[in-house]
Design an enzyme around this catalytic site. Structure first.
Site, PDB file in Angstrom:
ATOM      1  N   MET A  34       0.786   8.958   2.484  1.00 38.24           N
ATOM      2  CA  MET A  34      -0.227   8.862   3.536  1.00 38.24           C
ATOM      3  C   MET A  34       0.045   9.922   4.613  1.00 38.24           C
ATOM      4  SD  MET A  34      -1.362   4.912   3.815  1.00 38.24           S
ATOM      5  CE  MET A  34      -0.052   4.346   4.874  1.00 38.24           C
ATOM      6  N   LEU A  37       4.924  13.342   6.858  1.00 43.81           N
ATOM      7  CA  LEU A  37       6.035  13.370   5.900  1.00 43.81           C
ATOM      8  C   LEU A  37       7.393  13.509   6.580  1.00 43.81           C
ATOM      9  CD1 LEU A  37       4.314  15.673   3.276  1.00 43.81           C
ATOM     10  CD2 LEU A  37       4.232  13.182   3.477  1.00 43.81           C
ATOM     11  N   HIS A  41       9.982  11.447   1.937  1.00 35.58           N
ATOM     12  CA  HIS A  41       8.889  11.965   1.105  1.00 35.58           C
ATOM     13  C   HIS A  41       9.312  13.259   0.400  1.00 35.58           C
ATOM     14  CE1 HIS A  41       6.407   9.860   4.314  1.00 35.58           C
ATOM     15  NE2 HIS A  41       5.935   9.324   3.211  1.00 35.58           N
ATOM     16  N   GLY A 153       9.161   5.750  -3.476  1.00 30.57           N
ATOM     17  CA  GLY A 153      10.441   5.415  -2.848  1.00 30.57           C
ATOM     18  C   GLY A 153      10.712   3.916  -2.932  1.00 30.57           C
ATOM     19  N   LYS A 155      11.973   2.250  -0.658  1.00 33.88           N
ATOM     20  CA  LYS A 155      11.758   1.610   0.652  1.00 33.88           C
ATOM     21  C   LYS A 155      10.607   0.611   0.563  1.00 33.88           C
ATOM     22  CE  LYS A 155      10.735   1.701   5.266  1.00 33.88           C
ATOM     23  NZ  LYS A 155       9.303   1.950   5.296  1.00 33.88           N
TER      24      LYS A 155
HETATM   25  O1  PAF Z   1       3.499   4.294   0.042  1.00 29.52           O
HETATM   26  C1  PAF Z   1       2.494   4.819   0.561  1.00 29.52           C
HETATM   27  O2  PAF Z   1       2.572   5.754   1.357  1.00 29.52           O
HETATM   28  C2  PAF Z   1       1.117   4.278   0.227  1.00 29.52           C
HETATM   29  O3  PAF Z   1       1.127   2.895   0.092  1.00 29.52           O
HETATM   30  C3  PAF Z   1       0.503   4.933  -1.022  1.00 29.52           C
HETATM   31  C4  PAF Z   1       1.306   4.640  -2.276  1.00 29.52           C
HETATM   32  C5  PAF Z   1       0.409   6.434  -0.804  1.00 29.52           C
HETATM   33  C6  PAF Z   1      -0.918   4.394  -1.248  1.00 29.52           C
HETATM   34  O4  PAF Z   1      -1.745   4.635  -0.151  1.00 29.52           O
END
Ligand code: PAF
Length: 289
Positions: A34, A37, A41, A153, A155
């Site tokens: 999302m 980062l 990430h 991840g 997390k």
């Molecule tokens: O883990 C995330 O950032 C979100 O839940 C994902 C997997 C990108 C779905 O929107």
């Protein structure tokens, strides 16, 4: 002259994504995000890079936020994210807007529903519908990107279990890799939501991981029948540190059912000021041999 990483193509229409996808001579690996980062990430992208082209998605998915949650204020930092992705070898970014991801209004859309046993416990009990929203967007992302491998991840461990089951149930041709949580030096799990913490809350925040670590350690020596007392002591300790704990729970790591003493994890969510923090730690059993 120092060489700058080349700008990453940012694809924001399905046609552009399809054209990029068709240009790839081999398989594609995928890191859904999302945005906003952090090193956690980037570790996923580094893992995905190598034998295949890597695409990351950046999409703040409204369907996984409940009423009154932080959808509007969720940090959107596309320019910084693109620089960071370029530095770890990401080849393209899929960044659709909401109308591209969801062309139809909610009541007219197809949707996938994760099973209640996985999606209505732990975070799902406190964020009703959250994992429905996650599954729906990840299902779309998988068919849009058609990766051979997708990296998540640990997390968001409950999310990982739910998505693994979705892939299995629907025979989606993707392999899911999971990477351990990346932590700050003091143990706090990296999260885009850490930026909601004030300075004094930030000093308290690593207590969540410390409490889970101590409980996991204690659980290693015990029978799962006695975990309830540990769980309650965890809630009390978080409360004493200044958190508002939502839950502390021991669960089986594979199916999120009751702990069985073989492959368990401890999970927690706690509010700290305006941030909601989550974390989880493995309760690895010591061998009796
Ligand atoms: O883990 C995330 O950032 C979100 O839940 C994902 C997997 C990108 C779905 O929107």
């Amino acid at each position: 002259m120092p060489t700058r990483p080349e700008a990453i193509p940012v694809l924001d229409t399905l046609d552009a994504l399809e054209a990029w996808r068709n240009d790839q001579p081999g398989p594609v690996n995928f890191v859904p995000t999302m945005g906003n980062l952090h090193a956690g990430h980037l570790a996923l992208v580094e893992h995905a890079a190598g034998e295949a082209a890597v695409i990351a998605s950046i999409f703040v998915n409204p369907a996984q936020f409940g009423p009154g949650e932080d959808y509007e204020r969720y940090p959107r930092t596309l320019a910084e994210d693109l620089q960071a992705l370029a530095s770890v070898g990401c080849d393209a970014v899929w960044a659709p807007d909401v109308a591209t991801m969801y062309p139809l209004p909610e009541q007219s859309r197809y949707s996938v529903l994760p099973p209640a046993a996985l999606a209505e416990c732990l975070c799902g009990a406190h964020r009703p519908g959250h994992f429905d929203g996650v599954c729906n967007v990840v299902m779309r992302l998988f068919w849009q990107v058609r990766p051979q491998r997708a990296v998540f991840g640990e997390k968001d461990y409950q999310q990982l279990v739910i998505l693994r089951r979705m892939v299995e149930e629907f025979s989606i041709p993707v392999t899911i890799d999971a990477l351990p949580t990346v932590r700050e030096a003091d143990g706090l799990a990296m999260s885009s939501r850490n930026r909601y913490l004030t300075e004094s809350e930030r000093a308290i925040a690593p207590g969540l991981y410390r409490v889970l670590g101590t409980l996991a350690e204690a659980a290693r020596e015990r029978d799962p029948g006695t975990f309830e007392a540990l769980r309650l002591s965890g809630m009390e300790r978080l409360d004493a540190l200044g958190f508002k704990p939502e839950y502390v729970e021991f669960r089986n790591a594979e199916n999120l059912g009751p702990p069985d003493g073989k492959n368990d994890r401890i999970f927690a969510a706690a509010r700290l000021g305006s941030a909601r923090l989550i974390d989880n730690v493995a309760v690895t059993r010591q061998s009796c041999l």
